[in-house]
Design a protein around this motif. Structure first.
Motif: not given
Length: 318
Positions: A40-46, A48-51
Motif C-alpha cells: 500500500g504505497a503512496a507518494f508525494t508529487p515530487d 521523495n516521500t512515501v507512505y
C-alpha cells in the motif's frame, strides 16, 4: 537463475529517481521493503516521500501507516505516521496535489465507541509540514468494508468496497466530488468489475485515462491475484490487459504510479522458495533469507512505466 541469486540481484539495485528499472526490483530494500509485511504505497508529487503499510507477521491482526523520505540519495528509516499507530490503518492514498491523504481504518467514528468490524474511509489534510487530525468520510463509508482509495485531479474518489455477505465479491466504485462533498457511489461497469472474480486494490490516473487494479484468477491470470490495466473509452472501459509475467508473480496488490520517478510501485508476496536449490542452505544463508525481503512476506517492488506499457508523460498523470 536460482531464487537466491535472483533475490540478490534485486536487492543489489538501489532506488533512484534517475534510473527507473526496466525489470521489477525491490523498492528501497532493507529500509522500506524489509523482512516484515509491506504493502500500500503512496507518494508525494515530487516522489521523495512515501507512505506505506507495515503489518504484523500474520498480516491480519494489526497494520499501521509508516513514512520514509528520500534524502541524500537514500530512503530514511521509516517512522509511524503522525495519524497512525493505534488502530488498524491500511491503504494510504495521496491526492495528486499532495494536500489530502486518504486511508482505511477500523477506528471508531467517535472516541469511546467500539472498534468497527469493517473498514471505513478516513482522511487527513496538509497543515504546514504536518497533517490534520483524521476525519471520517461518511459519504463513502458504509456498513460494508471500504479499503483502497485513489483520487483524481478533479477530486473524485475511487473506492474498493467488499460486501459483508458471504461470497460477495469486492468491486470498485467512483464517488464524484461536487459542492464540497462526495456524491453517491457509482459502481464501475464490466469489464472492470466482474461479479465472478472481483476487482479492487486499484489506482486511477489523475486524468481518469486509465485504471490499474487487482483481480482474483480472472481468465488470463498468471497467478492468484494479478494486476490489470483498463483504459477509458468514452463512458466505458477497455478490456483489461494483464500487466505480464514480470510483474504478476505471487499475489500482486496495491499498485501506484509515481510520475516523478517514472515507475509503477506495487506490493507482491513471493513464495519463500520458488525453485529447488542446487546446494543446501547453510545456517547463515537461511537466517539471512529470513531477515531479508523476499522471505514470503509482502514487499514493495518498482518497475519503469514504459516496461509495462503505461503512459510516461507527467502532465497526463497529474
Amino acid at each position: 537463475m536460482s531464487t537466491v541469486a535472483s533475490l540478490a540481484l534485486l536487492v543489489s539495485l538501489s532506488a533512484s529517481p534517475a534510473a527507473a528499472p526496466q525489470a521489477p526490483r525491490v523498492f528501497a530494500p532493507d529500509v522500506v521493503s524489509s523482512a516484515n509485511e509491506e504493502f500500500g504505497a503512496a507518494f508525494t508529487p515530487d516522489g521523495n516521500t512515501v507512505y506505506f503499510n507495515r503489518a504484523d507477521p500474520t498480516r491480519f491482526t494489526f497494520q499501521l501507516v509508516m513514512v520514509s523520505h528520500f534524502r541524500n540519495g537514500r530512503w530514511t528509516k521509516p517512522e509511524v505516521a503522525s495519524f497512525s499507530g493505534r488502530w488498524r490503518d491500511i491503504d494510504p492514498a495521496l491526492s495528486p496535489d499532495g494536500k489530502k491523504l486518504f486511508f482505511a481504518s477500523n477506528r471508531p467514528v467517535k472516541e469511546g465507541e467500539p472498534v468497527r468490524k469493517d473498514f471505513d474511509v478516513w482522511m487527513v489534510e496538509r497543515e504546514g509540514n504536518g497533517w490534520s487530525a483524521p476525519r471520517h468520510v461518511p459519504e463513502v463509508s458504509t456498513d460494508e468494508t471500504e479499503t483502497n482509495t485513489s483520487v483524481t485531479a478533479d477530486g473524485a474518489l475511487y473506492v474498493t468496497r467488499t460486501p459483508t455477505s458471504p461470497g460477495g465479491k469486492r468491486a470498485i466504485y467512483r464517488h464524484g466530488w461536487k459542492d464540497g462533498r462526495f456524491g453517491p457511489g457509482e459502481k464501475l461497469p464490466a469489464p472492470v468489475n466482474d461479479s465472478v472474480h472481483g476487482a479492487g486494490n486499484h489506482y486511477i490516473s489523475p486524468d481518469e485515462r486509465y485504471l490499474l487494479f487487482s483481480s482474483e484468477e480472472r481468465p488470463g491470470s498468471l497467478g492468484r491475484y494479478d494486476l490489470w490495466v483498463s483504459f477509458r473509452e468514452g463512458e466505458s472501459w477497455s478490456t483489461p490487459r494483464n500487466l505480464g509475467a514480470a510483474v504478476n508473480r505471487g499475489d500482486v496488490l496495491t499498485p501506484v504510479v509515481v510520475p516523478a520517478r517514472g515507475v509503477l510501485v506495487y506490493a507482491a508476496r513471493l513464495p519463500f522458495q520458488m525453485e529447488p536449490r542446487a546446494k543446501p542452505y547453510t545456517t547463515d544463508e537461511f537466517e539471512a533469507r529470513l531477515r531479508s525481503p523476499g522471505n514470503g512476506q509482502g514487499d514493495l517492488y518498482e518497475v519503469a512505466l514504459s516496461a509495462v506499457g503505461l503512459p510516461t508523460d507527467k502532465a497526463a498523470a497529474r
